[in-house]
Design an enzyme around this catalytic site. Structure first.
Site, PDB file in Angstrom:
ATOM      1  N   ASN A  62       0.846  -1.201   0.000  1.00 37.02           N
ATOM      2  CA  ASN A  62       0.000   0.000   0.000  1.00 37.02           C
ATOM      3  C   ASN A  62       0.877   1.245   0.000  1.00 37.02           C
ATOM      4  OD1 ASN A  62       0.464   0.887   2.862  1.00 37.02           O
ATOM      5  ND2 ASN A  62      -0.387  -1.149   3.239  1.00 37.02           N
ATOM      6  N   ASP A  84      -4.245  -6.482   5.160  1.00 36.07           N
ATOM      7  CA  ASP A  84      -5.182  -7.401   5.808  1.00 36.07           C
ATOM      8  C   ASP A  84      -5.058  -8.811   5.246  1.00 36.07           C
ATOM      9  OD1 ASP A  84      -6.348  -5.622   7.613  1.00 36.07           O
ATOM     10  OD2 ASP A  84      -7.618  -4.761   6.053  1.00 36.07           O
ATOM     11  N   LYS A  90      10.744 -16.009  -9.816  1.00 39.43           N
ATOM     12  CA  LYS A  90       9.864 -15.070 -10.511  1.00 39.43           C
ATOM     13  C   LYS A  90       8.824 -15.855 -11.320  1.00 39.43           C
ATOM     14  CE  LYS A  90       9.935 -11.357 -13.877  1.00 39.43           C
ATOM     15  NZ  LYS A  90      10.671 -10.744 -14.966  1.00 39.43           N
ATOM     16  N   PHE A 140      -5.012   3.333  14.909  1.00 40.51           N
ATOM     17  CA  PHE A 140      -5.457   4.265  13.879  1.00 40.51           C
ATOM     18  C   PHE A 140      -6.625   3.622  13.141  1.00 40.51           C
ATOM     19  CE2 PHE A 140      -2.518   7.861  12.833  1.00 40.51           C
ATOM     20  CZ  PHE A 140      -1.709   7.750  13.944  1.00 40.51           C
ATOM     21  N   LYS A 147     -13.971   0.012  15.668  1.00 42.22           N
ATOM     22  CA  LYS A 147     -12.601  -0.517  15.859  1.00 42.22           C
ATOM     23  C   LYS A 147     -12.121  -0.280  17.290  1.00 42.22           C
ATOM     24  CE  LYS A 147     -11.105  -0.359  11.077  1.00 42.22           C
ATOM     25  NZ  LYS A 147     -10.541   0.387   9.981  1.00 42.22           N
ATOM     26  N   LYS A 169     -11.305  -3.747  19.149  1.00 40.48           N
ATOM     27  CA  LYS A 169      -9.885  -4.058  19.367  1.00 40.48           C
ATOM     28  C   LYS A 169      -9.427  -3.687  20.785  1.00 40.48           C
ATOM     29  CE  LYS A 169      -8.943  -3.733  14.402  1.00 40.48           C
ATOM     30  NZ  LYS A 169      -7.912  -3.669  13.368  1.00 40.48           N
TER      31      LYS A 169
HETATM   32  O1  PMT Z   1       2.747   6.298   6.548  1.00 41.95           O
HETATM   33  P1  PMT Z   1       2.161   7.602   6.039  1.00 41.95           P
HETATM   34  O2  PMT Z   1       2.376   7.804   4.553  1.00 41.95           O
HETATM   35  O3  PMT Z   1       2.639   8.783   6.871  1.00 41.95           O
HETATM   36  O4  PMT Z   1       0.578   7.546   6.229  1.00 41.95           O
HETATM   37  C1  PMT Z   1       0.031   7.477   7.493  1.00 41.95           C
HETATM   38  C2  PMT Z   1      -1.188   6.545   7.557  1.00 41.95           C
HETATM   39  C3  PMT Z   1      -2.270   7.078   6.636  1.00 41.95           C
HETATM   40  C4  PMT Z   1      -0.789   5.147   7.121  1.00 41.95           C
HETATM   41  C5  PMT Z   1      -1.648   6.508   9.051  1.00 41.95           C
HETATM   42  O5  PMT Z   1      -1.981   7.808   9.461  1.00 41.95           O
HETATM   43  C6  PMT Z   1      -2.852   5.608   9.245  1.00 41.95           C
HETATM   44  O6  PMT Z   1      -3.997   5.976   9.048  1.00 41.95           O
HETATM   45  N1  PMT Z   1      -2.572   4.331   9.635  1.00 41.95           N
HETATM   46  C7  PMT Z   1      -3.556   3.265   9.781  1.00 41.95           C
HETATM   47  C8  PMT Z   1      -3.731   2.576   8.462  1.00 41.95           C
HETATM   48  C9  PMT Z   1      -4.633   1.372   8.532  1.00 41.95           C
HETATM   49  O7  PMT Z   1      -4.230   0.329   8.121  1.00 41.95           O
HETATM   50  O8  PMT Z   1      -5.792   1.570   9.093  1.00 41.95           O
HETATM   51  P2  PMT Z   1      -6.929   0.393   9.289  1.00 41.95           P
HETATM   52  O9  PMT Z   1      -8.179   1.143   9.579  1.00 41.95           O
HETATM   53  O10 PMT Z   1      -6.937  -0.558   8.159  1.00 41.95           O
HETATM   54  O11 PMT Z   1      -6.405  -0.395  10.542  1.00 41.95           O
HETATM   55  C10 PMT Z   1      -6.865  -0.127  11.863  1.00 41.95           C
HETATM   56  C11 PMT Z   1      -5.768  -0.313  12.865  1.00 41.95           C
HETATM   57  O12 PMT Z   1      -5.434  -1.696  12.976  1.00 41.95           O
HETATM   58  C12 PMT Z   1      -4.469   0.402  12.567  1.00 41.95           C
HETATM   59  O13 PMT Z   1      -3.929   0.876  13.791  1.00 41.95           O
HETATM   60  C13 PMT Z   1      -3.577  -0.685  11.979  1.00 41.95           C
HETATM   61  O14 PMT Z   1      -2.186  -0.437  12.260  1.00 41.95           O
HETATM   62  C14 PMT Z   1      -4.071  -1.910  12.731  1.00 41.95           C
HETATM   63  N2  PMT Z   1      -3.969  -3.175  11.998  1.00 41.95           N
HETATM   64  C15 PMT Z   1      -4.701  -3.394  10.875  1.00 41.95           C
HETATM   65  C16 PMT Z   1      -4.634  -4.631  10.252  1.00 41.95           C
HETATM   66  C17 PMT Z   1      -3.808  -5.645  10.801  1.00 41.95           C
HETATM   67  N3  PMT Z   1      -3.716  -6.808  10.215  1.00 41.95           N
HETATM   68  N4  PMT Z   1      -3.104  -5.398  11.921  1.00 41.95           N
HETATM   69  C18 PMT Z   1      -3.166  -4.187  12.520  1.00 41.95           C
HETATM   70  O15 PMT Z   1      -2.501  -3.968  13.551  1.00 41.95           O
END
Ligand code: PMT
Length: 393
Positions: free
Chosen positions: A206, A276, A286, A322, A336, A340
């Site tokens: 991503n 995810d 490859k 986040f 969330k 979580k």
């Molecule tokens: O890195 P930058 O370019 O500065 O951009 C910052 C950002 C946009 C990436 C950051 O500000 C942000 O929003 N990060 C969270 C991105 C995300 O994956 O969000 P989510 O809503 O899909 O996940 C929710 C939370 O679960 C997040 O804290 C994520 O780290 C966590 N997660 C998600 C999936 C997973 N398998 N394990 C996790 O720990």
């Protein structure tokens, strides 16, 4: 920090330029705002020279045709110091009177950190109306007083009423409103994307650059915390002492590093954009086209690191996640937060221009388990990181 220094008309105004110099030396940006009476004691040129910014003193200046400078400054300033503060300005603020540039700004600033440094004749200071106003202002969230001190006053008498020395004001400000020290705390931060291998040369990934997570690590280290930064692939480096960087590539590697580190930490902030899903089969070579029209990529779910830390969390540990959303942002973020087992969630909406992936700025809403929300305007990621640390830890 961005600090507004308000100056009112008292002889102690001659010390205000020194206060501005000390604040700038301590690394703060300073904007001076004066009453017209203050300019009888200290010149506009002096205040502009020491602050390096234009003085704001005229509510209806022609340079400010819409007369909303006080609102713009209210948003710009992170804290305010009023030094010297006369009985007049204290009375105006306590009564909600806004009739010039400074009093209008102070009223708009209410609720944000404001340090008031009174200076006046001791009988005025001890008078019932002033004491009543001071007591009322002290009861307001965000307002603190420094001084006045006892000593010789300009009116020729000795008593309580002298403004504190600029050095004392700076110290007082740092104690009352400076960043919270985090010495002795160990904090886990995840940052960047994860790459999920398809074959020896391709991956599912991503757009995360890691900037938000690295800014968090630096904000925490600046407060004295020991930081465990677990980062997906990025081009960034960290120079701050106190940050231990562990580089990983995939979600499963990030999971292993984060779950091993979390038990020894007092808090964790998970800003990484974790994939995810990952391809269920990862080729070591490859993959070739072999003449096929298409290719099926079967994905399987990755472990959720944040949710796992939520199950591991013990009393006294803080967990901050986040939520990166494009629709039903608040609803999804709250879900969330609950699912979580988080203490705070930082909502990042991709609808906000200048926020999110790759850019140097961000705009977030921080939501606490107790329902408290803090909205940030669009700010450099460094400042968003400070806001998150101040709000959540
Ligand atoms: O890195 P930058 O370019 O500065 O951009 C910052 C950002 C946009 C990436 C950051 O500000 C942000 O929003 N990060 C969270 C991105 C995300 O994956 O969000 P989510 O809503 O899909 O996940 C929710 C939370 O679960 C997040 O804290 C994520 O780290 C966590 N997660 C998600 C999936 C997973 N398998 N394990 C996790 O720990």
């Amino acid at each position: 920090m961005r600090i507004i220094v308000g100056i009112t008309g008292g002889i102690a105004a001659y010390k205000s330029p020194q206060l501005v110099r000390l604040l700038r030396k301590a690394g703060h940006e300073v904007q001076c705002v004066a009453t017209t009476h203050a300019l009888q004691f200290v010149t506009q040129l002096t205040l502009e020279t020491v602050s390096g910014r234009s003085l704001y003193y005229d509510l209806f200046s022609s340079a400010n045709s819409h007369s909303t400078e006080h609102i713009a400054l209210k948003d710009w300033g992170e804290a305010m110091i009023v030094a010297p503060a006369t009985a007049n300005i204290i009375g105006k603020l306590a009564s909600g009177v806004a009739d010039d540039a400074l009093s209008t700004l102070m009223l708009a600033f209410c609720g944000k950190p404001m340090l008031i440094c009174p200076a006046m004749n001791s009988q005025m200071w001890l008078s019932q109306p002033v004491q009543r106003n001071v007591a009322y202002l002290q009861s307001l969230q965000g307002v603190a007083f420094a001084g006045p001190e006892g000593g010789d006053l300009a009116c020729g008498v000795s008593g309580v009423g002298r403004m504190c020395e600029p050095e004392t004001i700076v110290q007082f400000f740092a104690t009352a409103f400076g960043p919270k020290p985090l010495v002795g705390q160990r904090v886990l931060v995840t940052a960047g994307p994860t790459y999920e291998r398809i074959d020896a040369v391709r991956f599912v990934g991503n757009y995360s650059s890691g900037k938000m997570g690295y800014a968090l690590a630096e904000a925490l280290a600046a407060r004295g915390a020991e930081v465990e930064l677990v980062s997906g692939p990025t081009h960034l480096t960290v120079s701050a002492p106190g940050v231990k960087l562990t580089r990983v590539e995939s979600a499963r590697e990030m999971f292993d590093a984060a779950t091993a580190t979390f038990p020894s930490c007092s808090a964790a902030i998970l800003s990484a954009a974790v994939a995810d899903y990952r391809p269920d089969h990862q080729a070591n070579h490859k993959l070739k086209k072999n003449g096929a029209d298409g290719m099926d990529l079967h994905l399987v779910q990755n472990p959720d690191i944040l949710a796992t830390l939520g199950t591991m969390k013990t009393e006294g540990q803080r967990l901050i996640g986040f939520a990166l959303e494009t629709d039903n942002e608040m609803q999804n973020a709250l879900a969330k937060l609950e699912r979580k087992n988080l203490d705070f969630i930082v909502l990042n909406s991709l609808k906000n221009e200048g926020a999110g992936f790759g850019v140097d700025t961000n705009q977030v809403t921080i939501i606490g388990r107790d329902g408290r929300t803090v909205d940030s305007p669009l700010l450099p990621k460094r400042e968003v990181a400070n806001l998150i640390v101040d709000t959540c830890l």
